[in-house]
Design a protein around this motif. Structure first.
Motif: not given
Length: 173
Positions: A111-115, A119-120, A137-144
């Protein structure tokens, strides 16, 4: 004689005006029919594209998600539901994403990285599926995404458990 001619002239003018109005009305009806037909074709094309994209997302082997500000699961595809031990997307939506974190500190860092970055990419962390399943284990690609009334995070999740185990085995050997 003049009154008779005047009446005939007015009668012809009224007939001509009514005829012109009727012709214009017929033209408008034709244009309306064409516009209605065009709209029906556009709606059908839109429905077809929507079905194609829905099928694409539903059949992906990676998880697709949209998660609300408080961790509520707004939407997901079946692959994401299965990753987290749920039989259906509806079952998954009954849970908050927080309940799937293996380590709550991972959520805080995410959440800190997204803030900061909005995006991550390639963000690896462990999730705990429902039941007695082993953490994955998961790898996430996301954006706010901020909209005027909503704020949510959307992205994809890839199960990388097998890769992580292979890396561990390689390190051990």
């Amino acid at each position: 004689n003049f009154d008779h001619e005047k009446e005939r002239f007015l009668s012809q003018c009224r007939f001509k005006e009514v005829s012109e109005t009727a012709l214009r009305f017929d033209g408008l009806m034709v244009e309306l029919d064409q516009a209605h037909e065009h709209r029906q074709k556009a709606e059908e094309s839109l429905r077809c594209k929507e079905n194609q994209y829905t099928a694409l997302v539903e059949n992906l082997k990676v998880g697709v998600f949209r998660i609300g500000r408080e961790g509520e699961i707004l939407s997901a595809n079946p692959a994401f539901a299965h990753m987290l031990g749920c039989a259906t997307v509806d079952e998954l939506k009954k849970h908050n994403i927080v309940s799937f974190y293996y380590n709550l500190d991972d959520r805080k860092q995410l959440l800190e990285a997204l803030g900061v970055h909005r995006h991550i990419e390639n963000w690896d962390l462990q999730l705990k599926p429902l039941g007695d399943g082993e953490p994955i284990w998961v790898s996430i690609y996301g954006r706010v995404r901020d909209k005027s009334s909503d704020c949510y995070t959307e992205g994809i999740v890839e199960d990388i458990t097998a890769r992580k185990h292979s890396e561990e085995m390689l390190i051990l050997s």
